[in-house]
Design a protein around this motif. Structure first.
Motif, mmCIF file in Angstrom:
data_model
loop_
_atom_site.group_PDB
_atom_site.id
_atom_site.type_symbol
_atom_site.label_atom_id
_atom_site.label_comp_id
_atom_site.label_asym_id
_atom_site.label_seq_id
_atom_site.Cartn_x
_atom_site.Cartn_y
_atom_site.Cartn_z
ATOM 1 N N MET A 110 0.876 -0.920 -0.307
ATOM 2 C CA MET A 110 -0.255 0.205 -0.004
ATOM 3 C C MET A 110 0.675 1.624 0.174
ATOM 4 S SD MET A 110 -3.317 -0.038 1.893
ATOM 5 C CE MET A 110 -4.137 -1.401 2.740
ATOM 6 N N GLY A 111 0.551 2.298 -0.256
ATOM 7 C CA GLY A 111 0.852 3.519 -0.400
ATOM 8 C C GLY A 111 0.050 4.820 0.044
ATOM 9 N N VAL A 112 0.205 5.908 -0.380
ATOM 10 C CA VAL A 112 -0.451 7.026 -0.033
ATOM 11 C C VAL A 112 -1.132 8.344 -1.862
ATOM 12 C CG1 VAL A 112 -0.043 6.835 2.862
ATOM 13 C CG2 VAL A 112 1.257 8.236 0.976
ATOM 14 N N ILE A 113 -1.451 8.949 -1.255
ATOM 15 C CA ILE A 113 -1.751 10.428 -2.123
ATOM 16 C C ILE A 113 -2.546 11.503 -1.001
ATOM 17 C CG2 ILE A 113 -2.654 8.946 -4.653
ATOM 18 C CD1 ILE A 113 -5.666 9.900 -3.479
ATOM 19 N N HIS A 114 -1.706 12.525 -1.232
ATOM 20 C CA HIS A 114 -2.399 13.347 -0.540
ATOM 21 C C HIS A 114 -3.601 14.204 -1.475
ATOM 22 C CE1 HIS A 114 1.262 12.711 2.028
ATOM 23 N NE2 HIS A 114 1.813 12.085 1.117
ATOM 24 N N THR B 105 -11.394 23.384 0.843
ATOM 25 C CA THR B 105 -10.885 24.080 1.985
ATOM 26 C C THR B 105 -9.865 24.353 2.457
ATOM 27 O OG1 THR B 105 -11.843 22.557 3.529
ATOM 28 C CG2 THR B 105 -13.362 23.611 3.094
ATOM 29 N N GLY B 106 -9.277 23.625 1.705
ATOM 30 C CA GLY B 106 -7.580 23.584 1.673
ATOM 31 C C GLY B 106 -7.408 22.489 3.197
ATOM 32 N N LYS B 107 -7.813 22.183 3.138
ATOM 33 C CA LYS B 107 -7.248 20.566 4.208
ATOM 34 C C LYS B 107 -6.792 19.605 3.668
ATOM 35 C CE LYS B 107 -8.599 17.954 7.751
ATOM 36 N NZ LYS B 107 -9.480 17.265 8.896
ATOM 37 N N ARG B 108 -5.780 19.295 4.041
ATOM 38 C CA ARG B 108 -4.803 18.048 3.431
ATOM 39 C C ARG B 108 -5.327 16.990 3.699
ATOM 40 N NH1 ARG B 108 0.871 15.972 3.403
ATOM 41 N NH2 ARG B 108 1.687 16.220 1.634
ATOM 42 N N HIS B 109 -5.424 15.854 3.017
ATOM 43 C CA HIS B 109 -5.950 14.135 3.705
ATOM 44 C C HIS B 109 -4.936 13.902 2.835
ATOM 45 C CE1 HIS B 109 -10.062 15.648 4.454
ATOM 46 N NE2 HIS B 109 -9.498 16.932 4.203
ATOM 47 N N THR B 110 -4.177 12.719 3.687
ATOM 48 C CA THR B 110 -3.250 11.331 3.501
ATOM 49 C C THR B 110 -3.637 10.288 3.362
ATOM 50 O OG1 THR B 110 -1.241 12.226 4.044
ATOM 51 C CG2 THR B 110 -1.370 10.200 3.973
ATOM 52 N N LEU B 111 -4.520 9.421 2.089
ATOM 53 C CA LEU B 111 -5.097 8.507 1.783
ATOM 54 C C LEU B 111 -4.266 7.549 1.814
ATOM 55 C CD1 LEU B 111 -7.839 10.242 0.066
ATOM 56 C CD2 LEU B 111 -7.430 10.516 2.173
ATOM 57 N N GLU B 112 -4.297 6.145 2.331
ATOM 58 C CA GLU B 112 -4.207 5.135 2.310
ATOM 59 C C GLU B 112 -4.708 4.652 0.560
ATOM 60 O OE1 GLU B 112 -4.432 2.165 5.239
ATOM 61 O OE2 GLU B 112 -2.665 3.297 6.354
ATOM 62 N N ASP C 59 5.120 18.836 -9.977
ATOM 63 C CA ASP C 59 5.683 17.681 -9.818
ATOM 64 C C ASP C 59 5.798 16.382 -10.125
ATOM 65 O OD1 ASP C 59 7.517 20.020 -8.972
ATOM 66 O OD2 ASP C 59 7.231 19.571 -7.118
ATOM 67 N N TRP C 60 4.387 16.088 -9.977
ATOM 68 C CA TRP C 60 3.667 15.080 -10.764
ATOM 69 C C TRP C 60 2.905 14.203 -11.615
ATOM 70 C CZ3 TRP C 60 4.331 10.735 -7.509
ATOM 71 C CH2 TRP C 60 4.720 10.490 -6.155
ATOM 72 N N LEU C 61 2.856 15.412 -12.430
ATOM 73 C CA LEU C 61 1.892 15.919 -13.813
ATOM 74 C C LEU C 61 3.121 14.827 -15.244
ATOM 75 C CD1 LEU C 61 0.857 18.972 -14.835
ATOM 76 C CD2 LEU C 61 -0.198 17.382 -14.367
ATOM 77 N N GLY C 62 3.969 14.701 -15.101
ATOM 78 C CA GLY C 62 5.500 14.090 -15.361
ATOM 79 C C GLY C 62 5.904 11.857 -15.827
ATOM 80 N N ARG C 63 4.920 11.945 -14.254
ATOM 81 C CA ARG C 63 4.537 10.496 -13.785
ATOM 82 C C ARG C 63 3.247 10.158 -14.029
ATOM 83 N NH1 ARG C 63 7.340 11.710 -7.403
ATOM 84 N NH2 ARG C 63 8.474 13.033 -8.118
ATOM 85 N N LEU C 64 2.454 10.932 -14.906
ATOM 86 C CA LEU C 64 1.276 10.698 -15.000
ATOM 87 C C LEU C 64 0.981 10.084 -16.124
ATOM 88 C CD1 LEU C 64 -1.096 12.997 -13.317
ATOM 89 C CD2 LEU C 64 -0.315 10.706 -12.596
ATOM 90 N N ASP D 108 2.987 6.386 -5.500
ATOM 91 C CA ASP D 108 2.709 6.589 -4.076
ATOM 92 C C ASP D 108 3.180 7.730 -3.322
ATOM 93 O OD1 ASP D 108 2.885 5.862 -1.257
ATOM 94 O OD2 ASP D 108 4.461 5.045 -1.060
ATOM 95 N N GLY D 109 2.646 8.472 -2.836
ATOM 96 C CA GLY D 109 2.612 10.098 -2.881
ATOM 97 C C GLY D 109 2.056 11.011 -3.502
#
Length: 104
Positions: free
Chosen positions: A1-5, A10-17, A55-60, A93-94
């Motif tokens: 498993m890994g996570v996404i942020h 509302t601007g609140k950051r969540h870390t989801l497995e 920073d993630w666009l090139g990885r998709l 992951d991340g």
């Protein structure tokens, strides 16, 4: 498993497995964040619109013509993607993204 942020509207950051092979839209929805995904991931509605951290666009994988057509129906940014078209893999992951404003 890994996570996404995920940063919500509302601007609140969540870390989801995450589970490999799931659509990012499904992950967000199953964790209870407000994302519609009305078409269930068929790339037909754009209600799962997100802004991916640059920073993630090139990885998709690049957006398909079908995804681009749906994105043309909403107000986008250069980092816009449909979360139903992003399949989570360990390489993501991340992953960092923000929920786009609700349409309509």
């Amino acid at each position: 498993m890994g996570v996404i942020h995920v940063t919500d509207r509302t601007g609140k950051r969540h870390t989801l497995e995450c589970i490999e092979g799931w659509r990012v839209m499904e992950i967000i929805r199953d964790w209870g964040l407000p994302i519609e995904g009305l078409c269930g991931g068929a790339c037909e509605c754009a209600t799962c619109h997100v802004f991916v951290n640059e920073d993630w666009l090139g990885r998709l994988y690049p957006a398909t013509d079908e995804e681009e057509d749906q994105l043309d129906t909403v107000v986008t940014r250069p980092t816009s993607r449909l979360s139903c078209q992003i399949i989570w893999t360990p390489e993501l992951d991340g992953l960092e993204l923000t929920l786009a404003p609700a349409s309509g």
